[in-house]
Write a protein that holds these residues in place. Structure first.
Motif, mmCIF file in Angstrom:
data_model
loop_
_atom_site.group_PDB
_atom_site.id
_atom_site.type_symbol
_atom_site.label_atom_id
_atom_site.label_comp_id
_atom_site.label_asym_id
_atom_site.label_seq_id
_atom_site.Cartn_x
_atom_site.Cartn_y
_atom_site.Cartn_z
ATOM 1 N N HIS A 126 6.561 13.934 7.734
ATOM 2 C CA HIS A 126 7.711 14.949 7.957
ATOM 3 C C HIS A 126 8.955 14.534 8.484
ATOM 4 C CE1 HIS A 126 4.262 17.947 7.229
ATOM 5 N NE2 HIS A 126 3.692 17.194 7.998
ATOM 6 N N THR A 127 9.156 13.362 8.192
ATOM 7 C CA THR A 127 10.278 12.456 8.662
ATOM 8 C C THR A 127 11.032 12.379 7.341
ATOM 9 O OG1 THR A 127 9.320 10.340 8.682
ATOM 10 C CG2 THR A 127 9.314 11.768 10.873
ATOM 11 N N GLU A 128 12.339 11.638 7.817
ATOM 12 C CA GLU A 128 13.214 11.186 6.779
ATOM 13 C C GLU A 128 13.972 9.726 7.253
ATOM 14 O OE1 GLU A 128 16.311 14.263 5.331
ATOM 15 O OE2 GLU A 128 15.644 15.220 7.413
ATOM 16 N N LEU A 129 14.277 9.167 6.155
ATOM 17 C CA LEU A 129 15.048 7.966 6.407
ATOM 18 C C LEU A 129 16.498 8.132 7.037
ATOM 19 C CD1 LEU A 129 14.117 5.603 3.305
ATOM 20 C CD2 LEU A 129 12.982 5.619 5.538
ATOM 21 N N LEU A 130 16.929 7.382 7.837
ATOM 22 C CA LEU A 130 18.463 7.418 8.298
ATOM 23 C C LEU A 130 19.183 7.264 6.941
ATOM 24 C CD1 LEU A 130 18.459 5.620 11.695
ATOM 25 C CD2 LEU A 130 18.021 8.037 11.209
ATOM 26 N N SER A 131 20.451 7.970 7.195
ATOM 27 C CA SER A 131 21.656 7.778 6.059
ATOM 28 C C SER A 131 22.500 6.528 6.824
ATOM 29 C CB SER A 131 22.327 8.925 5.923
ATOM 30 O OG SER A 131 23.211 9.271 7.278
ATOM 31 N N GLU A 163 0.847 -1.261 -0.061
ATOM 32 C CA GLU A 163 -0.090 -0.064 0.046
ATOM 33 C C GLU A 163 0.618 1.162 -0.050
ATOM 34 O OE1 GLU A 163 -3.007 0.163 2.864
ATOM 35 O OE2 GLU A 163 -3.429 -1.804 2.728
ATOM 36 N N THR A 164 2.004 1.081 0.377
ATOM 37 C CA THR A 164 2.694 2.447 0.562
ATOM 38 C C THR A 164 4.461 1.883 0.564
ATOM 39 O OG1 THR A 164 3.209 4.475 1.941
ATOM 40 C CG2 THR A 164 2.882 2.385 2.997
ATOM 41 N N SER A 165 5.076 2.999 0.831
ATOM 42 C CA SER A 165 6.547 2.883 0.759
ATOM 43 C C SER A 165 7.292 3.315 1.933
ATOM 44 C CB SER A 165 7.222 3.118 -0.318
ATOM 45 O OG SER A 165 7.391 4.677 -0.655
ATOM 46 N N ALA A 166 8.675 3.041 2.075
ATOM 47 C CA ALA A 166 9.370 3.697 3.258
ATOM 48 C C ALA A 166 9.384 5.443 3.090
ATOM 49 C CB ALA A 166 10.543 3.068 3.146
ATOM 50 N N VAL A 167 9.987 5.906 1.948
ATOM 51 C CA VAL A 167 9.921 7.083 1.630
ATOM 52 C C VAL A 167 8.646 7.901 1.654
ATOM 53 C CG1 VAL A 167 10.691 8.879 0.062
ATOM 54 C CG2 VAL A 167 12.162 6.771 0.373
ATOM 55 N N GLU A 168 7.619 7.345 1.091
ATOM 56 C CA GLU A 168 6.279 7.766 1.101
ATOM 57 C C GLU A 168 5.951 8.025 2.673
ATOM 58 O OE1 GLU A 168 3.508 6.449 -2.493
ATOM 59 O OE2 GLU A 168 4.625 4.733 -1.509
ATOM 60 N N LEU A 169 6.021 7.045 3.507
ATOM 61 C CA LEU A 169 5.617 6.947 5.001
ATOM 62 C C LEU A 169 6.328 8.126 5.527
ATOM 63 C CD1 LEU A 169 5.138 3.349 6.226
ATOM 64 C CD2 LEU A 169 3.311 5.093 5.995
ATOM 65 N N ALA A 170 7.704 8.314 5.442
ATOM 66 C CA ALA A 170 8.555 9.125 6.086
ATOM 67 C C ALA A 170 7.987 10.532 5.501
ATOM 68 C CB ALA A 170 9.933 9.070 5.558
ATOM 69 N N GLU A 171 7.746 10.754 4.172
ATOM 70 C CA GLU A 171 7.439 12.167 3.853
ATOM 71 C C GLU A 171 6.023 12.484 4.441
ATOM 72 O OE1 GLU A 171 8.168 11.962 -0.544
ATOM 73 O OE2 GLU A 171 10.281 12.078 -0.341
ATOM 74 N N ALA A 172 5.261 11.666 4.473
ATOM 75 C CA ALA A 172 3.961 11.965 4.806
ATOM 76 C C ALA A 172 3.756 12.558 6.284
ATOM 77 C CB ALA A 172 3.007 10.827 4.733
ATOM 78 N N LYS A 199 18.431 5.830 3.449
ATOM 79 C CA LYS A 199 18.328 6.828 2.549
ATOM 80 C C LYS A 199 19.420 6.130 1.205
ATOM 81 C CE LYS A 199 17.952 11.225 3.086
ATOM 82 N NZ LYS A 199 18.485 12.354 3.696
ATOM 83 N N THR A 200 19.157 6.121 0.097
ATOM 84 C CA THR A 200 19.842 5.456 -1.030
ATOM 85 C C THR A 200 20.338 6.792 -1.867
ATOM 86 O OG1 THR A 200 18.590 3.666 -0.786
ATOM 87 C CG2 THR A 200 19.696 3.960 -2.891
ATOM 88 N N PRO A 201 21.604 6.564 -2.183
ATOM 89 C CA PRO A 201 22.205 7.684 -2.939
ATOM 90 C C PRO A 201 21.667 7.659 -4.513
ATOM 91 C CG PRO A 201 23.909 6.459 -1.855
ATOM 92 C CD PRO A 201 22.674 5.774 -1.852
ATOM 93 N N ALA A 202 21.290 8.890 -5.235
ATOM 94 C CA ALA A 202 20.363 8.774 -6.443
ATOM 95 C C ALA A 202 21.248 8.012 -7.473
ATOM 96 C CB ALA A 202 20.569 10.113 -6.955
ATOM 97 N N GLU A 203 22.379 7.819 -7.646
ATOM 98 C CA GLU A 203 23.042 6.849 -8.522
ATOM 99 C C GLU A 203 22.790 5.418 -8.227
ATOM 100 O OE1 GLU A 203 26.251 7.919 -5.510
ATOM 101 O OE2 GLU A 203 24.711 9.058 -6.807
#
Length: 170
Positions: free
Chosen positions: A99-104, A88-97, A126-130
């Motif tokens: 106001h939080t962020e995934l850990l680096s 139903e959702t994803s880690a990034v979507e949950l975090a953004e919804a 948090k995954t690098p863009a590349e």
């Protein structure tokens, strides 16, 4: 706030040199911080105050990944691209919804240096863009006394993989 205050007092090594009144003032003047804290608490994250990168953060400190935030892909693009059984959702979507962020990677390793987490679960980070542009995503866990960094397809999800998040107090 009583739960956070109790956790703060019980785990002073997570936030040396900080006083509860300082945290209380930061929280009380920031509704977004209160909302992030409540969501983290409601989903089993057991948030506490952690000093990361010279900042003060609310951070998930549950021993294992919060159960209500497991079985999720890395991000929306990965979730949408699944041909079958998309969560139903994803880690990034949950975090953004919330106001939080995934850990680096560095933040995750620091947290693990303070105490043992994720001995039975794993954590999207948090995954690098590349890497993400090639379809991958990173996750971490601790096994055998060692913190491991792994990769997987961003669209993968498992019952033991979830997300650990942070919110910077301002």
């Amino acid at each position: 706030m009583e739960t956070l205050q109790k956790r703060f007092a019980e785990h002073m090594y997570r936030h040396p040199d900080l006083e509860w009144d300082q945290i209380k003032n930061l929280m009380n003047k920031n509704q977004e911080a209160i909302d992030a804290y409540q969501w983290m608490e409601e989903t089993g994250g057991q948030p506490d105050i952690v000093c990361l990168d010279k900042g003060i953060y609310l951070c998930d400190c549950s021993k294992e990944e919060p159960a209500e935030r497991r079985s999720i892909c890395y991000d929306a693009a990965a979730r949408i691209s699944r041909k079958k059984n998309a969560p139903e959702t994803s880690a990034v979507e949950l975090a953004e919804a919330h106001h939080t962020e995934l850990l680096s990677e560095e933040e995750y390793r620091y947290l693990q240096s303070q105490e043992d987490f994720d001995l039975k679960t794993s954590c999207w980070i948090k995954t690098p863009a590349e890497i993400r542009e090639k379809g991958g995503a990173l996750f971490m866990e601790k096994r055998y006394g060692t913190v491991f960094l792994y990769h997987n397809g961003a669209d993968s999800y498992y019952g033991v993989r979830g997300s650990r998040v942070k919110y910077k107090l301002k």
